[in-house]
Design a protein around this motif. Structure first.
Motif, PDB file in Angstrom:
ATOM      1  N   THR A   9       0.818  -1.211   0.000  1.00 54.82           N
ATOM      2  CA  THR A   9       0.000   0.000   0.000  1.00 54.82           C
ATOM      3  C   THR A   9       0.854   1.265   0.000  1.00 54.82           C
ATOM      4  OG1 THR A   9      -0.150  -0.110   2.430  1.00 54.82           O
ATOM      5  CG2 THR A   9      -1.950  -1.107   1.167  1.00 54.82           C
ATOM      6  N   ILE A  17      -0.928  -2.264  -7.718  1.00 51.07           N
ATOM      7  CA  ILE A  17      -2.313  -2.733  -7.592  1.00 51.07           C
ATOM      8  C   ILE A  17      -3.113  -2.328  -8.824  1.00 51.07           C
ATOM      9  CG2 ILE A  17      -4.467  -2.396  -6.321  1.00 51.07           C
ATOM     10  CD1 ILE A  17      -2.735  -2.132  -3.767  1.00 51.07           C
ATOM     11  N   VAL A  27      -6.280  -9.654  -7.324  1.00 54.78           N
ATOM     12  CA  VAL A  27      -5.271  -9.129  -6.424  1.00 54.78           C
ATOM     13  C   VAL A  27      -5.784  -9.133  -4.989  1.00 54.78           C
ATOM     14  CG1 VAL A  27      -3.789  -7.149  -5.908  1.00 54.78           C
ATOM     15  CG2 VAL A  27      -4.428  -7.648  -8.283  1.00 54.78           C
ATOM     16  N   VAL A  29      -4.376  -7.958  -1.079  1.00 53.26           N
ATOM     17  CA  VAL A  29      -3.359  -7.136  -0.431  1.00 53.26           C
ATOM     18  C   VAL A  29      -3.496  -7.263   1.077  1.00 53.26           C
ATOM     19  CG1 VAL A  29      -2.380  -4.808  -0.218  1.00 53.26           C
ATOM     20  CG2 VAL A  29      -3.547  -5.486  -2.340  1.00 53.26           C
ATOM     21  N   LEU A  42     -10.196  -7.079  -6.518  1.00 53.31           N
ATOM     22  CA  LEU A  42      -9.279  -6.568  -5.492  1.00 53.31           C
ATOM     23  C   LEU A  42      -9.886  -6.793  -4.123  1.00 53.31           C
ATOM     24  CD1 LEU A  42      -6.814  -4.921  -4.490  1.00 53.31           C
ATOM     25  CD2 LEU A  42      -8.197  -2.847  -4.828  1.00 53.31           C
TER      26      LEU A  42
END
Length: 351
Positions: A9, A17, A27, A29, A42
């Protein structure tokens, strides 16, 4: 394809991303804080990616894992096998700070500080440059080949604008407040290499798309520039945006180390920023068009201008601010210091 970003991040991760999503990857995270996503491909998982017990709860069939975490070497020693076994391609974020001083453009097999330094005091530490090199060695000695080592150097974006070792909270904040920046000619006169976080993310995307083979890559442009020239770009952007000249007070290298990076943090200066740093990126050029990389002077001006329109600082170190103001005979406005403890710390150190 499924890609997991550990701690993705920051200045590079946010670009990565977006690029992974555009390329059609699913994705995930990890983040220490809770985050929500409104995109179907995401998702975020809250947890500490350094914690082995947390890592062991994750799926074990990732096509790629990109590891942005900064480990102490003993932490990495505990985690690396689990990480290698979770994925077909583990991308380890090392750093081009691992390299020793070089009079020629740095290539992937140039000497590293870990191999070249004779400084016993330095080698006894797990300084960032040494830790990354030791962790590279752990991967190479693992018997596995399903990894790539990537070495970005200094990356920038709208919210990551460095000046030597100074983050924007240590120099741009002062400039925007009209107070004097403390800097050092021994750094200002040195050549460095700055690469857009967007371009570094594109490089990582190209590496994810290849087969893992235990290779290492410099993720830098090949344009070198002095810190003084970078400072001039910042100054112009600030004058154009705020109609304010940037004030600077120069101190000696020893004073600068003691003021900003005492003890363990001093090595970012003494074994990196006082070197002339420039790189050969011909290896990554086999995977991506490096001629398309953003020109740093134009991009740094644009990023600084954009930041001035929507400034967002992390926490200000008021002890350092007081130390600066004591040297420059200036004062911060107490109304800008929002916590009583910080006000007390500022006043005590200012005197």
């Amino acid at each position: 394809m499924k890609v997991l970003l550990l701690g993705g991040t920051g200045a590079i991760g946010n670009y990565l991303i977006d690029q992974l999503i555009k390329a059609g990857y699913n994705v995930t995270v990890t983040s220490r804080s809770e985050r929500l996503s409104n995109k179907s491909n995401l998702s975020f998982i809250q947890g500490n990616a350094k914690d082995l017990s947390f890592i062991q709860t994750l799926d074990s069939n990732w096509d790629a894992i990109v590891d942005f975490m900064s480990y102490q070497t003993d932490e990495f020693q505990q985690n690396y096998l689990t990480l290698l076994n979770l994925t077909r391609h583990y991308v380890f974020l090392s750093s081009a700070r691992v390299y020793a001083d070089s009079k020629t453009p740095i290539v992937e097999d140039s000497l590293r500080l870990l191999d070249a330094s004779k400084d016993k005091e330095y080698l006894a530490t797990d300084d960032y440059s040494l830790a990354k090199a030791r962790q590279e060695n752990i991967l190479r000695d693992s018997g596995h080949k399903n990894y790539s080592i990537v070495r970005p150097y200094i990356t920038y974006g709208t919210y990551r604008l460095q000046l030597g070792v100074l983050e924007k909270e240590e120099w741009l904040y002062r400039a925007m407040q009209g107070r004097t920046i403390i800097f050092c000619k021994d750094i200002e006169d040195k050549y460095t290499t700055m690469t857009s976080g967007y371009d570094v993310a594109n490089c990582i995307l190209s590496i994810i798309a290849t087969c893992a083979n235990g290779e290492s890559y410099n993720l830098t442009n090949n344009y070198r520039i002095t810190w003084g020239s970078i400072f001039d770009v910042y100054k112009k952007a600030i004058f154009d945006g705020l109609k304010r000249h940037v004030l600077v007070h120069y101190i000696s290298l020893d004073e600068f180390i003691n003021l900003f990076r005492p003890e363990k943090e001093k090595y970012q200066i003494t074994v990196d920023r006082v070197y002339n740093r420039f790189f050969d990126n011909s290896k990554i050029a086999k995977l991506i068009d490096v001629n398309s990389f953003i020109h740093p002077e134009k991009a740094l001006y644009a990023c600084t201008s954009e930041f001035l329109h929507a400034p967002r600082f992390k926490g200000i170190n008021w002890q350092k601010e007081a130390n600066n103001d004591r040297i420059t005979n200036e004062w911060a406005s107490i109304k800008d210091i929002h916590e009583v403890k910080s006000i007390i710390k500022y006043i005590i150190n200012r005197f």
